[in-house]
Every structure is written in structure tokens, then in C-alpha cells.
Design a protein around this motif. Structure first.
Motif, PDB file in Angstrom:
ATOM      1  N   VAL A 160      38.941  42.297  40.474  1.00 48.83           N
ATOM      2  CA  VAL A 160      38.479  41.979  41.825  1.00 48.83           C
ATOM      3  C   VAL A 160      38.753  43.430  42.387  1.00 48.83           C
ATOM      4  O   VAL A 160      39.140  44.518  42.946  1.00 48.83           O
ATOM      5  CB  VAL A 160      39.896  41.338  42.202  1.00 48.83           C
ATOM      6  CG1 VAL A 160      40.360  41.181  43.110  1.00 48.83           C
ATOM      7  CG2 VAL A 160      40.817  40.135  41.169  1.00 48.83           C
ATOM      8  N   LEU A 161      36.668  42.930  43.287  1.00 46.01           N
ATOM      9  CA  LEU A 161      36.848  43.693  44.089  1.00 46.01           C
ATOM     10  C   LEU A 161      36.847  43.534  45.753  1.00 46.01           C
ATOM     11  O   LEU A 161      36.331  42.159  45.905  1.00 46.01           O
ATOM     12  CB  LEU A 161      35.071  43.991  43.928  1.00 46.01           C
ATOM     13  CG  LEU A 161      34.832  44.921  42.731  1.00 46.01           C
ATOM     14  CD1 LEU A 161      33.496  44.376  42.749  1.00 46.01           C
ATOM     15  CD2 LEU A 161      34.791  46.942  42.736  1.00 46.01           C
ATOM     16  N   ASN A 162      38.208  43.691  46.290  1.00 45.09           N
ATOM     17  CA  ASN A 162      39.046  43.284  47.559  1.00 45.09           C
ATOM     18  C   ASN A 162      38.294  44.125  48.429  1.00 45.09           C
ATOM     19  O   ASN A 162      37.078  45.013  48.536  1.00 45.09           O
ATOM     20  CB  ASN A 162      40.060  43.652  47.205  1.00 45.09           C
ATOM     21  CG  ASN A 162      41.168  43.703  48.477  1.00 45.09           C
ATOM     22  OD1 ASN A 162      40.735  42.037  48.685  1.00 45.09           O
ATOM     23  ND2 ASN A 162      41.759  43.653  48.353  1.00 45.09           N
ATOM     24  N   LYS A 163      38.650  43.674  49.955  1.00 45.96           N
ATOM     25  CA  LYS A 163      37.538  44.027  51.030  1.00 45.96           C
ATOM     26  C   LYS A 163      36.506  43.964  51.498  1.00 45.96           C
ATOM     27  O   LYS A 163      35.592  44.658  52.029  1.00 45.96           O
ATOM     28  CB  LYS A 163      38.125  45.961  51.179  1.00 45.96           C
ATOM     29  CG  LYS A 163      39.874  45.792  51.587  1.00 45.96           C
ATOM     30  CD  LYS A 163      40.107  47.106  51.228  1.00 45.96           C
ATOM     31  CE  LYS A 163      41.375  47.522  51.171  1.00 45.96           C
ATOM     32  NZ  LYS A 163      42.133  48.172  51.684  1.00 45.96           N
ATOM     33  N   MET A 164      35.621  43.153  50.277  1.00 51.78           N
ATOM     34  CA  MET A 164      34.308  41.612  50.201  1.00 51.78           C
ATOM     35  C   MET A 164      33.878  42.156  51.879  1.00 51.78           C
ATOM     36  O   MET A 164      32.611  42.176  51.879  1.00 51.78           O
ATOM     37  CB  MET A 164      34.282  40.872  50.029  1.00 51.78           C
ATOM     38  CG  MET A 164      34.807  39.595  50.141  1.00 51.78           C
ATOM     39  SD  MET A 164      34.147  38.109  49.502  1.00 51.78           S
ATOM     40  CE  MET A 164      33.098  38.284  49.251  1.00 51.78           C
ATOM     41  N   GLY A 176      39.219  32.046  50.489  1.00 51.36           N
ATOM     42  CA  GLY A 176      38.233  31.621  49.269  1.00 51.36           C
ATOM     43  C   GLY A 176      38.059  32.107  48.519  1.00 51.36           C
ATOM     44  O   GLY A 176      37.918  31.335  47.435  1.00 51.36           O
ATOM     45  N   ASN A 177      37.225  32.972  48.135  1.00 50.26           N
ATOM     46  CA  ASN A 177      37.588  33.592  46.165  1.00 50.26           C
ATOM     47  C   ASN A 177      38.831  33.527  46.328  1.00 50.26           C
ATOM     48  O   ASN A 177      38.489  34.099  44.719  1.00 50.26           O
ATOM     49  CB  ASN A 177      36.154  34.571  46.756  1.00 50.26           C
ATOM     50  CG  ASN A 177      35.092  34.309  47.203  1.00 50.26           C
ATOM     51  OD1 ASN A 177      34.733  33.053  47.160  1.00 50.26           O
ATOM     52  ND2 ASN A 177      34.307  35.889  46.392  1.00 50.26           N
ATOM     53  N   VAL A 178      39.607  34.214  46.965  1.00 49.73           N
ATOM     54  CA  VAL A 178      41.375  34.099  45.638  1.00 49.73           C
ATOM     55  C   VAL A 178      41.272  33.230  44.883  1.00 49.73           C
ATOM     56  O   VAL A 178      42.164  33.028  43.974  1.00 49.73           O
ATOM     57  CB  VAL A 178      42.065  34.574  47.105  1.00 49.73           C
ATOM     58  CG1 VAL A 178      43.778  34.435  46.155  1.00 49.73           C
ATOM     59  CG2 VAL A 178      41.608  35.624  48.034  1.00 49.73           C
ATOM     60  N   ILE A 202      48.852  39.757  45.714  1.00 42.46           N
ATOM     61  CA  ILE A 202      49.590  38.785  45.049  1.00 42.46           C
ATOM     62  C   ILE A 202      49.937  37.669  46.240  1.00 42.46           C
ATOM     63  O   ILE A 202      50.580  37.033  45.932  1.00 42.46           O
ATOM     64  CB  ILE A 202      50.868  40.148  44.471  1.00 42.46           C
ATOM     65  CG1 ILE A 202      50.632  40.676  43.396  1.00 42.46           C
ATOM     66  CG2 ILE A 202      52.243  39.210  44.980  1.00 42.46           C
ATOM     67  CD1 ILE A 202      51.367  41.601  42.661  1.00 42.46           C
ATOM     68  N   ASN A 203      49.973  38.967  47.338  1.00 44.21           N
ATOM     69  CA  ASN A 203      50.381  37.796  49.039  1.00 44.21           C
ATOM     70  C   ASN A 203      49.863  36.537  48.856  1.00 44.21           C
ATOM     71  O   ASN A 203      50.246  35.384  49.282  1.00 44.21           O
ATOM     72  CB  ASN A 203      51.330  38.797  49.788  1.00 44.21           C
ATOM     73  CG  ASN A 203      51.966  40.227  49.843  1.00 44.21           C
ATOM     74  OD1 ASN A 203      53.466  39.459  48.725  1.00 44.21           O
ATOM     75  ND2 ASN A 203      52.414  40.850  50.355  1.00 44.21           N
ATOM     76  N   ALA A 204      48.694  36.970  48.510  1.00 47.43           N
ATOM     77  CA  ALA A 204      47.302  35.338  49.082  1.00 47.43           C
ATOM     78  C   ALA A 204      48.093  34.814  48.050  1.00 47.43           C
ATOM     79  O   ALA A 204      47.622  33.654  48.243  1.00 47.43           O
ATOM     80  CB  ALA A 204      45.789  36.337  49.121  1.00 47.43           C
ATOM     81  N   GLY A 252      55.716  33.219  51.666  1.00 43.31           N
ATOM     82  CA  GLY A 252      55.067  34.243  52.176  1.00 43.31           C
ATOM     83  C   GLY A 252      54.847  35.510  51.187  1.00 43.31           C
ATOM     84  O   GLY A 252      54.887  35.989  49.806  1.00 43.31           O
ATOM     85  N   LYS A 253      55.084  36.496  51.624  1.00 42.72           N
ATOM     86  CA  LYS A 253      54.887  37.648  51.386  1.00 42.72           C
ATOM     87  C   LYS A 253      56.305  38.155  50.602  1.00 42.72           C
ATOM     88  O   LYS A 253      57.479  38.434  50.657  1.00 42.72           O
ATOM     89  CB  LYS A 253      54.790  39.215  52.590  1.00 42.72           C
ATOM     90  CG  LYS A 253      54.016  38.924  53.357  1.00 42.72           C
ATOM     91  CD  LYS A 253      53.995  40.405  54.000  1.00 42.72           C
ATOM     92  CE  LYS A 253      52.475  40.376  55.615  1.00 42.72           C
ATOM     93  NZ  LYS A 253      53.004  41.605  56.373  1.00 42.72           N
ATOM     94  N   ALA A 254      55.687  38.710  49.703  1.00 46.87           N
ATOM     95  CA  ALA A 254      56.341  39.344  47.864  1.00 46.87           C
ATOM     96  C   ALA A 254      56.457  40.767  47.969  1.00 46.87           C
ATOM     97  O   ALA A 254      57.422  41.165  47.200  1.00 46.87           O
ATOM     98  CB  ALA A 254      56.049  38.131  46.861  1.00 46.87           C
TER      99      ALA A 254
END
Length: 328
Positions: free
Chosen positions: A89-93, A125-127, A168-170, A179-181
Motif C-alpha cells: 500500500v503506497l499511502n499519501k498518494m 476511494g482506493n482504501v 487501519i482507522n480508515a 472511529g479510531k482504533a
């Protein structure tokens, strides 16, 4: 300030050597520097626990920063992947240059990464693609000692501050409407201990384990270390904000990303960090009062705060205010 004056003079000397196209540097002179190792005790402990967790994992999700898709992916994590299904997973796209994606995907495919998902955990979107892809890969792979289990156990791995907890939260927000874990922060190493399982999906029943990010004890390539530092995976003070700001300017010019010119009110693109930081300090009001000893006593003089300006320059890059930039 004396140390910063020397650093700026050295940066100016570096800027003047080796001009390339448009008068910009063709390579960056690191001045014989080495990137300091950053491997705190909690990371070594986390790596041991992560290896123990591998036996219970059906799939590995490796999270990395989309701005440095090829730099700093931990070789120890590569060894740990083994034969299990693996998703990168390439995050912060949203902060990376979308024009580079095809080239990045081709390069990763050559390295054996065939399942790559670009994400922005602030937008879902992509998540949404991740859970179906995990289910498909696990369904098509032998599960050995976990063959009788109806639930999926997923291990999340990666270097610091690339958005593992945000992912994980998303996923929880998307699939469980919760919500947040896990705690999220903009500093490397905020997830200090390997956490217990976190449910992220009901159908299929899916749990993830969040782990602290892990960096190699030693980075062989100084430039790779600089890219990691710019993206916040190494603490700034271990590398030095002065050389980080100078390298950022070099990288922006090399890629012809000139949004900084307009943002800081420069007349034109510049290859010398000192006038850039001067404009940053003036634009952001980064000044400080300094006592100067004169023949008639101490006099308070207002001076530009170059360390604060360098920090603002780095912060603008990390927030995407200088454009969408892929450093690899």
C-alpha cells in the motif's frame, strides 16, 4: 545562529558547484555526511514480536510512502514476507506526483510486487480495494496451520510515519463505521508497542495487527536516508534541518517543481538555499531578537530565524503546499 551561518555558507558553496541544465546542480554534495542510525529499543522489540506474529498471519500489508515508493523499504521486512500473500500500500498518494505512477508500478513489478494499491487515508476511494483484494489473495493461497480458521488475520508492516495506523482507522471507518482504533501522529515511532488484534471487517471477518515501523540499523545510501528524512520517517534533528532544506531545494529544482518561487515571492527559481530561507523567514514572519554587544552596551537586534525558516520549508513540502512531488 553561528552554526547556521556556517551551514548556509557551506550550502552556498555546494550550490555553486556542478551546474546542470538551467544552472541547477546535477548532483547533491552531502559533504561526507552519513545518515545517523535510528533504531530505538522499542523498534527492535517490535521486530522480534512481529516475527513471532508472522506464523498467525494470512496476509501481509506493507505500508509505504507514495513519495518514496522505491526508497527505504526495509530488507528485513522483505525477508519476513516469505510465501504469504503480500500487498504493498503506497499511502499519501495525494502528496505524490501522479504522473510517476506508471513508472513506479513497472519498477515494483520487476521487484516482484504485483499487488500495489495507492491510497490517501483521508479519502476512502482506493482504501475500498484492500479488503476484497486481501480476501481474493488469501482464498487463492494455502493457509497451512490456519486452514480451519474462518477469520482472516492480517499483519500491517512498514517503516515509521507512513500511515499504518491511519490505514487501519480508515478500514474500520469504511467497513465497521467505527472511529479510531490506533493513535495517529506526524512523528516517526508513535506506535510504540505491537497492539492487540483490531477488527476491521465483519464479512469476511478480518483482524489486523498494527506494528511499529522498522528501519534498518544502517542506511547504506545517504541520499536514500535524506529522502526518508524529508518524508518524516527519520527525526529531523538526527539528519539536520539545514542540509535537509538544501536537499529539498535541490530535489524540487531537479524535478522542475517551482511552486516555491510563487509561494515565497522569489523573482525566479534559485539553487542557493540561503536566499530561499531568507524569503521564507520574511514571508512567514520568522524573526528573533538577538542581543549584540556594542561599544555602548547591549543592543537588541531583530534577525531572521533561519532554523525556523528551514522547518517551515520542510513543513510546506510535507503538507503538499510546494506541489505533488515523488522523490524517487
Amino acid at each position: 545562529m553561528r552554526g547556521w551561518a556556517g551551514a548556509l555558507r557551506a550550502a552556498g558553496a555546494r550550490s555553486g558547484s556542478g551546474p546542470g541544465l538551467g544552472g541547477f546542480r546535477e548532483r547533491f554534495d552531502f559533504g561526507g555526511r552519513d545518515v545517523v542510525s535510528w533504531f530505538p529499543g522499542h523498534m527492535a522489540k517490535g521486530l522480534r514480536q512481529m516475527r513471532a506474529s508472522l506464523r498467525r498471519a494470512d496476509c501481509l500489508i506493507e505500508v509505504h510512502d507514495a513519495r518514496i515508493p522505491l526508497s527505504g523499504r526495509n530488507p528485513m521486512l522483505q525477508e519476513a514476507l516469505g510465501i504469504r500473500p503480500h500487498i504493498l500500500v503506497l499511502n499519501k498518494m495525494d502528496l505524490a506526483d501522479p504522473r510517476r505512477q506508471p513508472r513506479v508500478l513497472e519498477h515494483l513489478k520487476q521487484q516482484g510486487c504485483s499487488h500495489v494499491v495507492f491510497t490517501d487515508c483521508q479519502r476512502d476511494g482506493n482504501v475500498k480495494k484492500i479488503v476484497p483484494l486481501v480476501a481474493k489473495l488469501v482464498g487463492n493461497s494455502p493457509r497451512y496451520h490456519r486452514a480451519e480458521s474462518t477469520e482472516y488475520s492480517i499483519l500491517v508492516i512498514g517503516v515509521p510515519n507512513v500511515g499504518k495506523s491511519s490505514l487501519i482507522n480508515a478500514l474500520r471507518r469504511l467497513h465497521l463505521k467505527k472511529g479510531k482504533a490506533t493513535a495517529v501522529g506526524g512523528e516517526p515511532g508513535i506506535t510504540k508497542a505491537v497492539l492487540t488484534r483490531i477488527q476491521v471487517c465483519e464479512k469476511p471477518l478480518m483482524y489486523l495487527v498494527d506494528t511499529p515501523g522498522v528501519l534498518p540499523p544502517k542506511l547504506g545510501d545517504v541520499e536514500m536516508g535524506m529522502k526518508l528524512a524529508l518524508c518524516g520517517t527519520i527525526r529531523d534533528h538526527l539528519v539536520g534541518e539545514d542540509i535537509m532544506a538544501d536537499y529539498l531545494l535541490y530535489a524540487l529544482n531537479k524535478q522542475q517543481q517551482f511552486r516555491y518561487v510563487q509561494r515565497y515571492g522569489l523573482a525566479e527559481a534559485c539553487d542557493n538555499i540561503e536566499p530561499v530561507l531568507r524569503r521564507v523567514a520574511l514571508a512567514q514572519g520568522r524573526t528573533q531578537k538577538v542581543k549584540v554587544l556594542t561599544g555602548t552596551g547591549n543592543v537588541n537586534v531583530t534577525m531572521l530565524n533561519y532554523p525556523a525558516a528551514a522547518y517551515e520549508f520542510l513543513r510546506d513540502f510535507r503538507a503538499g503546499r510546494l506541489g505533488r512531488v515523488t522523490l524517487d
